[in-house]
Structures are given as C-alpha cells and as structure tokens.
Design an enzyme around this catalytic site. Structure first.
Site, PDB file in Angstrom:
ATOM      1  N   GLY A  78      40.144  28.222 -19.921  1.00 41.06           N
ATOM      2  CA  GLY A  78      40.278  26.909 -19.017  1.00 41.06           C
ATOM      3  C   GLY A  78      38.914  25.574 -19.059  1.00 41.06           C
ATOM      4  O   GLY A  78      38.493  25.879 -19.904  1.00 41.06           O
ATOM      5  N   ARG A 142      44.070  31.109 -24.326  1.00 41.53           N
ATOM      6  CA  ARG A 142      43.219  32.598 -23.152  1.00 41.53           C
ATOM      7  C   ARG A 142      43.199  34.016 -24.592  1.00 41.53           C
ATOM      8  O   ARG A 142      43.431  34.779 -23.800  1.00 41.53           O
ATOM      9  CB  ARG A 142      43.555  32.723 -22.421  1.00 41.53           C
ATOM     10  CG  ARG A 142      43.115  32.141 -21.076  1.00 41.53           C
ATOM     11  CD  ARG A 142      43.446  31.998 -19.787  1.00 41.53           C
ATOM     12  NE  ARG A 142      42.956  31.208 -18.590  1.00 41.53           N
ATOM     13  CZ  ARG A 142      41.707  30.642 -18.143  1.00 41.53           C
ATOM     14  NH1 ARG A 142      40.553  31.117 -18.857  1.00 41.53           N
ATOM     15  NH2 ARG A 142      41.284  29.403 -17.346  1.00 41.53           N
ATOM     16  N   ASP A 173      33.541  35.538 -20.131  1.00 38.74           N
ATOM     17  CA  ASP A 173      34.482  36.426 -20.978  1.00 38.74           C
ATOM     18  C   ASP A 173      34.891  35.985 -22.279  1.00 38.74           C
ATOM     19  O   ASP A 173      33.901  37.092 -23.744  1.00 38.74           O
ATOM     20  CB  ASP A 173      36.173  36.614 -21.011  1.00 38.74           C
ATOM     21  CG  ASP A 173      36.331  37.211 -19.507  1.00 38.74           C
ATOM     22  OD1 ASP A 173      35.376  38.143 -18.700  1.00 38.74           O
ATOM     23  OD2 ASP A 173      36.589  36.852 -18.434  1.00 38.74           O
ATOM     24  N   LYS A 199      30.620  27.123 -21.171  1.00 40.34           N
ATOM     25  CA  LYS A 199      31.741  26.541 -20.483  1.00 40.34           C
ATOM     26  C   LYS A 199      32.557  27.039 -19.346  1.00 40.34           C
ATOM     27  O   LYS A 199      32.935  28.555 -19.386  1.00 40.34           O
ATOM     28  CB  LYS A 199      32.822  25.614 -21.492  1.00 40.34           C
ATOM     29  CG  LYS A 199      34.305  25.569 -21.045  1.00 40.34           C
ATOM     30  CD  LYS A 199      35.440  26.261 -21.454  1.00 40.34           C
ATOM     31  CE  LYS A 199      35.973  27.217 -20.876  1.00 40.34           C
ATOM     32  NZ  LYS A 199      36.755  27.951 -20.752  1.00 40.34           N
ATOM     33  N   THR A 200      32.867  26.476 -18.459  1.00 40.39           N
ATOM     34  CA  THR A 200      34.007  26.730 -17.062  1.00 40.39           C
ATOM     35  C   THR A 200      33.406  25.917 -16.238  1.00 40.39           C
ATOM     36  O   THR A 200      32.034  25.627 -15.711  1.00 40.39           O
ATOM     37  CB  THR A 200      33.880  27.928 -16.870  1.00 40.39           C
ATOM     38  OG1 THR A 200      34.768  28.655 -15.440  1.00 40.39           O
ATOM     39  CG2 THR A 200      32.187  28.620 -16.302  1.00 40.39           C
ATOM     40  N   ASP A 202      33.989  26.199 -13.057  1.00 43.05           N
ATOM     41  CA  ASP A 202      33.625  27.751 -12.090  1.00 43.05           C
ATOM     42  C   ASP A 202      31.948  27.548 -11.767  1.00 43.05           C
ATOM     43  O   ASP A 202      32.565  28.019 -10.743  1.00 43.05           O
ATOM     44  CB  ASP A 202      34.192  28.888 -12.360  1.00 43.05           C
ATOM     45  CG  ASP A 202      35.899  29.333 -12.502  1.00 43.05           C
ATOM     46  OD1 ASP A 202      36.416  27.923 -12.400  1.00 43.05           O
ATOM     47  OD2 ASP A 202      36.127  30.104 -13.337  1.00 43.05           O
TER      48      ASP A 202
HETATM   49  P1  FBP Z   1      37.299  29.703 -17.203  1.00 40.69           P
HETATM   50  O1  FBP Z   1      37.044  30.488 -16.659  1.00 40.69           O
HETATM   51  O2  FBP Z   1      38.287  30.109 -18.519  1.00 40.69           O
HETATM   52  O3  FBP Z   1      37.087  28.535 -17.536  1.00 40.69           O
HETATM   53  O4  FBP Z   1      38.524  29.158 -16.063  1.00 40.69           O
HETATM   54  C1  FBP Z   1      38.402  28.524 -15.355  1.00 40.69           C
HETATM   55  C2  FBP Z   1      40.108  28.115 -14.169  1.00 40.69           C
HETATM   56  O5  FBP Z   1      40.183  26.967 -14.138  1.00 40.69           O
HETATM   57  C3  FBP Z   1      39.532  28.916 -12.915  1.00 40.69           C
HETATM   58  O6  FBP Z   1      39.075  28.148 -11.741  1.00 40.69           O
HETATM   59  C4  FBP Z   1      41.323  29.532 -12.496  1.00 40.69           C
HETATM   60  O7  FBP Z   1      40.944  30.705 -11.657  1.00 40.69           O
HETATM   61  C5  FBP Z   1      41.956  29.279 -13.779  1.00 40.69           C
HETATM   62  O8  FBP Z   1      40.520  28.779 -14.742  1.00 40.69           O
HETATM   63  C6  FBP Z   1      42.931  29.499 -13.962  1.00 40.69           C
HETATM   64  O9  FBP Z   1      43.518  29.115 -15.019  1.00 40.69           O
HETATM   65  P2  FBP Z   1      44.444  29.076 -15.602  1.00 40.69           P
HETATM   66  O10 FBP Z   1      45.429  27.402 -16.004  1.00 40.69           O
HETATM   67  O11 FBP Z   1      44.982  29.516 -17.976  1.00 40.69           O
HETATM   68  O12 FBP Z   1      45.587  29.856 -14.923  1.00 40.69           O
END
Ligand code: FBP
Length: 547
Positions: A78, A142, A173, A199-200, A202
């Site tokens: 993300g 992803r 991951d 990165k994230t 979250d």
């Molecule tokens: P990452 O862990 O890959 O940084 O993703 C963060 C995030 O924004 C989460 O908070 C959310 O659940 C997810 O991505 C949503 O991803 P997508 O838009 O691919 O459904």
C-alpha cells in the site's frame, strides 16, 4: 504537467539528513543478533542472513573512492507518504558514492522485477517527484515474491542491468519476502544484495531498532485534521454521532494516534478488546452506554473512532476468520464456483458449529465481506469490511431497546465514514519527508558497505534531524514463526498496540473525561512552512514512546 502553488514551493524543500551520513561513513558493527523468537528454526531457515550484527554508520573524514553501483528499487504494498523521498535519498546517496552510479525502478511492485518492467530513474525524473506524496513514479503492487522461479526471473534482469543491490520498500510482509530473497541470492552465491525500508501508514513495522514506519506520521495528521473538522461540525450541529473507521489493518496505532490528537468521545482499541476478551455485544453496549450518558446532559452528538481491524480482535470473530482463511485457501476454487446468492449458506454449512452460528447471525453484507479474496499474503482485506456501519446499526438497535424499556431518552442519528485512501498519498509532512530521505540515503550507505539482508534504520527521530542515528538491522532479528494461510511461516513480527506502553496509557488516563465532556482538539492541516514546533513535530505516539 500542471502544478499547484504548494507543489511548486514544496519541490524546493531540502530534506534534513542525519549529520553522520552527510559525508563518507564507516561501519560500526554491534554483537551478532538472534531472531525475537523461534531462534533455532529461523537460524535453520536463514543460514546465510541470520546471526548478523546491527550496524551503525559513523562519519569518516575525507573522501574514499567508491566504484559506481547499479541499484534497483521496488515499491511494495500500500502507498505511504514519503516513498518518493526514499527513492530520492537512495538516488542522491548512490550518486554521492560515485556519480556514475545508476538507479533502476521496477514498475508496479515486485511484479516489475519478475516481468522485467523497469525504468532508469534519471535526475530529471527524480526531481519531478521530490517531496511529493504517492508512489506514482514507478507504481506499487502486492505481488508476493516467494517462489524460486520468481527469484530466478528477477536475477535474469538484475544481471542484465548489472544491478548488484536491490532495495525493497515495503511493510512487514514485503520485508519478510526481501529477507527470503536475500537468503536465496546469498545461498546461490549470486552477486546480488537485498536491502529493505520500513514503509506502511499502519505504523506496525516498528521495534527497538525501527522507531516507526514511514507514512504513519503524515497519514495520521491528515486523518486527524479531518476528524477535527468533523468534531467541529458535530459540536456545531449537535445532532449526529459520527462512526469513523480508520485504516491500519490489524493494529490500532492509527486510531490511537488520532485519538491522542483529537480527543474524541470514544476510540476503540482492538488490542484492548482482545485482551479483555470482549464480545461484539459488549463492545456495542459500551459505546451505547456513552451515547446514553451524554444524552442525559443533552449531548446527542459525538465521535467514535474504530480501528480497521477491530473485528479480527473479537475472540469469536478471530476464530471464525481463522477457519475461513484456512477453508478459503484450501477450497478457493470450489468456493468460487458457488453462485453469489448461495455463498453465505454454503460457507455456513462448511464451518464448525460455533463459527457457523456466529457467521449465520451476521448481516448478509458483512458475512459476504468476510469471504472476499484475501490479499496475496493471506490476510483478510479488513478495509472492505464495513465495521463502522455494523457498529452504528447495532448501537442504534441497542438504544431503541433501552428506549422501549425507559432506560434511554435521547435522540440518536449516525453518520459513518471510512478514512484510509484520503491520507495514504498525501504530500509528506516534514517528519516523513526528512525520515524517508534519510532512510533512502542510509540504504545507499548499506549498499556502499556491501551488506545484504538488512533493513535501513534511522533512529532518535524525536531529536533534531542532525542528531538522528543511521544504520541497518538484520531482517532475521525481527522474525518469528506465525500461522499464515493454513501453514507456519517465518515472518517479521507485526507490532500491535502495547497496552502497557505510554501512548495507550495516556489515552486510557483521559478517555473517561473525553467521553462525557466535549474536549475536542482541532489539529488543522499539516503545515509545511512555519515554526518547527508546528511543522517538524513527530506523532504523539513517538513522542510518548520516547519520553
Ligand atoms: P501496507 O501494509 O501494504 O502498507 O498497506 C496499508 C494499507 O493501507 C492498510 O491500512 C489497508 O488495510 C490496506 O493497505 C488496503 O490495501 P488495498 O488498498 O490494497 O486494499
């Protein structure tokens, strides 16, 4: 390309760097490390990349000759504010090693490596993207890098481009997969090294060596601005309860940080709900009780912050999701053959008795959302589950029950919101712009030192940037074994909210007062120009953790 006035000014911003990496560096190595758990298993699985030392860079006077390096970069998962600055820092760093160095970006995530989709990132391209949000310079994706044929396809293109170091910018991951790739290339004696960057939005990729993941700061500030605006609206109109779900996947760091910034009436923390073993009905009752108590004072309005992953932390739901995950990963093809209208009853019949009962009791929309495709890492896509609506509906039902019993006399009208995408690509705050640029620059130092199997690490970030510490942490040091997709796997451990930590403590000490009294704080928009006390301020979470 047309640009806003802010974009034009912001492009001129020169991100701050730690003093230690401004010139030539020398590498200081600490003692060998071990994984955080399942040490023997991790050692066996990663014989080449486990047991390495944490490294720290120290400034060295003079200029050492360094050969030109070709490096590759991938944005994985993300979006998170600041990704472009990581790439800019990496670019400037390898050019400092040797102006003849080159940087290649693989397009749309790890898929670009496997499918040989890439672009050379020139100074002209990099300059277009400095201090901007988004991952659009090369895109993200992803795709999970986990199979030998993917590693070999990657090696083909890396060899062809003469790339000896690959930087993977991702969450827990993606960095786990970076570790597996580093181990594979080392084991095969290929001359390719792999480095990661945390990165994230979250905020769950953190530990003793990684203070925070980039993007968390900016995303929380954007959400807090908007929640603050909603709170002002809600305190003006005095007629709505706003149920606001916040991204963050499993961990509640974003919800907690926003709560510390805006002082809402209620903020649910998934980790606490799990620790107390609360049922969904108990969660609903606790929210409805605050609504009822505020109504007694004539306050038929308020805000409820809900972490995205809440449902997975309610024990009965967690068991249900675990069984659904295992079942869907084993019988996915069969499940996909079932007509949409019959899927809920099909799943109900397949589940164990207790899970089947809970599943059948859910509103059809939520039941269906729980069986949507998992992400490539086997996680439920919690952003697709409308918990904010589920809770608002259940609280309304509880209050009307209480009304009929004469226990509640207020008015209840709910508005629901989900904030996630609004903040993931925002222009990085000063903190993220500086932190990301430093992470990228530090990655170039790890490349210069010829290291593999390391995550770029920049610490002491509540001090001014000149005093930040730069170095690298072995991936394997952050690993343990977890049950994913029906099997036990080595993974970098996610950091959930620590119920004994200071951020949660500060929230818990104040929440009763925030619930009944209206003590909203309105943080306002991120400021890019102005006093450092406003512009450079890190998150409250980080300030409390470091206090
Ligand atoms: P990452 O862990 O890959 O940084 O993703 C963060 C995030 O924004 C989460 O908070 C959310 O659940 C997810 O991505 C949503 O991803 P997508 O838009 O691919 O459904």
């Amino acid at each position: 390309m047309a640009k806003s006035a802010l974009q034009i000014e912001r492009a001129k911003y020169r991100p701050k760097l730690p003093d230690v990496i401004k010139g030539d560096v020398e590498v200081l190595k600490d003692v060998p490390t071990e994984s955080i758990a399942e040490r023997e298993e991790i050692k066996k699985l990663f014989p080449k990349t486990s047991g390495k030392s944490v490294v720290i860079f120290r400034r060295r006077d003079g200029k050492t000759e360094h050969p030109a390096v070709n490096a590759g970069v991938i944005l994985s998962g993300g979006q998170a504010p600041g990704g472009h600055n990581v790439i800019a820092g990496l670019f400037d760093g390898i050019k400092r090693l040797n102006p003849g160095s080159r940087l290649y970006g693989f397009r749309m995530g790890p898929k670009g490596l496997v499918e040989h989709e890439y672009v050379e990132l020139t100074a002209e391209i990099i300059d277009e993207y400095r201090n901007t949000g988004g991952f659009d310079v090369i895109g993200s994706g992803r795709t999970k890098l986990e199979k030998v044929d993917q590693f070999e396809k990657g090696r083909e293109i890396l060899d062809l481009l003469g790339i000896k170091s690959l930087v993977i910018i991702g969450g827990d991951d993606s960095n786990t997969n970076a570790c597996i790739l580093a181990e594979y290339y080392a084991e095969k004696n290929y001359d390719i090294r792999v480095i990661g960057c945390p990165k994230t939005i979250d905020g769950d990729l953190k530990n003793g060596m990684i203070e925070t993941s980039f993007g968390f700061d900016t995303a929380c500030k954007v959400y807090s601005e908007v929640i603050g605006n909603i709170q002002r609206d809600c305190n003006s109109a005095r007629k709505y309860w706003h149920f606001i779900k916040l991204m963050g996947r499993s961990a509640s760091h974003i919800a907690l940080e926003c709560a510390l910034q805006v002082q809402p009436n209620i903020c649910l923390i998934s980790e606490e709900i799990e620790a107390k073993g609360l049922t969904l009905d108990e969660v609903v009752t606790s929210v409805a009780s605050v609504v009822a108590r505020r109504a007694e004072d004539g306050n038929n309005f308020g805000t409820v912050l809900i972490p995205e992953g809440l449902i997975e932390f309610i024990p009965a739901f967690r068991d249900l999701i675990r069984e659904l995950n295992d079942f869907l990963s084993a019988d996915d093809a069969e499940f996909k053959m079932i007509k949409k209208s019959e899927q809920v009853s099909y799943v109900t019949a397949k589940l164990s008795a207790s899970n089947s009962k809970l599943y059948a009791s859910l509103p059809d929309t939520v039941a269906r959302q729980l069986t949507l495709d998992r992400d490539p890492h086997g996680n439920v896509q919690v952003s697709l589950i409308e918990t904010e609506k589920l809770l608002a509906e259940m609280v309304a039902a509880k209050l009307s029950e209480w009304k009929s019993e004469g226990r509640y006399g207020g008015e209840f009208a709910a508005q629901t919101h989900f904030f996630g995408y609004e903040g993931r690509c925002a222009a990085p705050s000063n903190y993220d712009a500086d932190y990301c640029y430093s992470l990228g620059y530090t990655a170039s130092c790890l490349i210069g030192a010829g290291l593999t199997g390391y995550m770029s690490s920049v610490r002491n970030t509540t001090a001014t940037a000149d005093k930040w510490i730069a170095g690298g942490v072995p991936f394997t040091m952050m690993m343990n074994i977890e049950h994913r997709n029906g099997v036990d796997k080595p993974v970098i451990r996610k950091a959930l909210v620590d119920l004994n930590g200071k951020p949660f403590g500060a929230f818990a000490a104040n929440r009763d007062s925030w619930a009944l009294n209206t003590e909203y704080v309105y943080p306002g928009p991120i400021q890019y120009f102005g006093p450092p006390s406003v512009c450079d301020r890190p998150t409250k979470t980080l300030l409390l953790e470091k206090s």
